[in-house]
Design an enzyme around this catalytic site. Sequence first.
Site, PDB file in Angstrom:
ATOM      1  CG  MET A  25     -53.452 -87.013  -2.237  1.00 22.45           C
ATOM      2  SD  MET A  25     -53.115 -87.246  -4.012  1.00 22.45           S
ATOM      3  CE  MET A  25     -51.339 -87.297  -4.024  1.00 22.45           C
ATOM      4  CG  ASP A  30     -43.147 -88.313  12.147  1.00 23.51           C
ATOM      5  OD1 ASP A  30     -44.146 -89.014  12.439  1.00 23.51           O
ATOM      6  OD2 ASP A  30     -41.996 -88.585  12.554  1.00 23.51           O
ATOM      7  N   GLY A  31     -44.770 -85.418   8.810  1.00 26.57           N
ATOM      8  CA  GLY A  31     -45.119 -84.123   8.249  1.00 26.57           C
ATOM      9  C   GLY A  31     -46.614 -83.877   8.317  1.00 26.57           C
ATOM     10  CG  HIS A  32     -49.364 -86.191   6.045  1.00 27.29           C
ATOM     11  ND1 HIS A  32     -48.550 -87.168   5.533  1.00 27.29           N
ATOM     12  CD2 HIS A  32     -49.874 -85.531   4.977  1.00 27.29           C
ATOM     13  CE1 HIS A  32     -48.571 -87.120   4.217  1.00 27.29           C
ATOM     14  NE2 HIS A  32     -49.359 -86.134   3.843  1.00 27.29           N
ATOM     15  CD  GLN A  56     -53.308 -84.324  -6.615  1.00 26.78           C
ATOM     16  OE1 GLN A  56     -54.364 -83.902  -6.123  1.00 26.78           O
ATOM     17  NE2 GLN A  56     -52.157 -84.269  -5.960  1.00 26.78           N
ATOM     18  CB  VAL A 173     -42.016 -82.113   9.189  1.00 24.94           C
ATOM     19  CG1 VAL A 173     -41.381 -83.109  10.162  1.00 24.94           C
ATOM     20  CG2 VAL A 173     -43.046 -81.252   9.912  1.00 24.94           C
TER      21      VAL A 173
END
Length: 281
Positions: A25, A30-32, A56, A173
């Site tokens: 979204m 950094d996780g993405h 959602q 992460v």
Amino acid sequence: MPTVVRTAAELRAATSGTVALVPTMGALHDGHGSLMEHARPLAETLVVSIFVNPTQFAPEEDLDAYPRTFEADLERCDAAGVDVVFAPTVEEMYPHGLDGAIMVDPGPLGSILEGAARPTHFRGVLTVVAKLFGLVRPDVAVFGEKDYQQLTLIRLMAQELCLGVDVVGCPTVREADGLAMSSRNRYLTASERERAAAISAALRAGVDAGPDGPEAVLHAAGKVLADAGIDPDYLVLTSPDLGPAEAGRESRLLVAARVGRPRLLDNCAVPLGADAKNRGK
């Protein structure tokens, strides 16, 4: 820079060979980035979707306030070697309108945990993911384990509806203090951020208590949260498929808690020993 496409026709023209998809979204962090890095070698064409999905969000939730950082997101995608960014409009994704859309029923697993707190959430999540699978036609799709119930439901949907997509989960992460990376972390004040670190600390305490069995796991994790003044919406121990946890087997510890404005989710795997009271029998 990646090719930016807005329509199904543009998407079909921009993809070829095997395709990997990372649905997002936006407001990428950094996780993405770790999901994109994991997905990059899995296919010839890497597609990242950026779409803030209205179905959602419940009426009282933060759809309008959800962070949108498209130019920065493109730069992050470019750095990760993304080929195509699919950024459709709401009209492209829901051509018959939000009220006239056919929706995916998440079944019983969608009514527990996050589904109990947000009754329409997973219906919207599964619907948009099914649409993205149909539009992008990926061979593999990569999701993070932070939203573990979501990942479990998407895997089940792909299997039950025979969608032909390999759904891959990647480890959460974390920030240096252990907090799971999330686009909503930016809403935390400095003091809230310090307190929110107790969520991951509670999970670590639960893992450490794993050899003593399920009751010890929940007690240890709950104590860390209580000491930090955090009253979780839920703190549960389940099997990896979100069924009942069993002593002596792998389990999943899941927590949701509101710290200030944002509602934070986290989870981890916990290898369970036997209940302490049953040891030696």
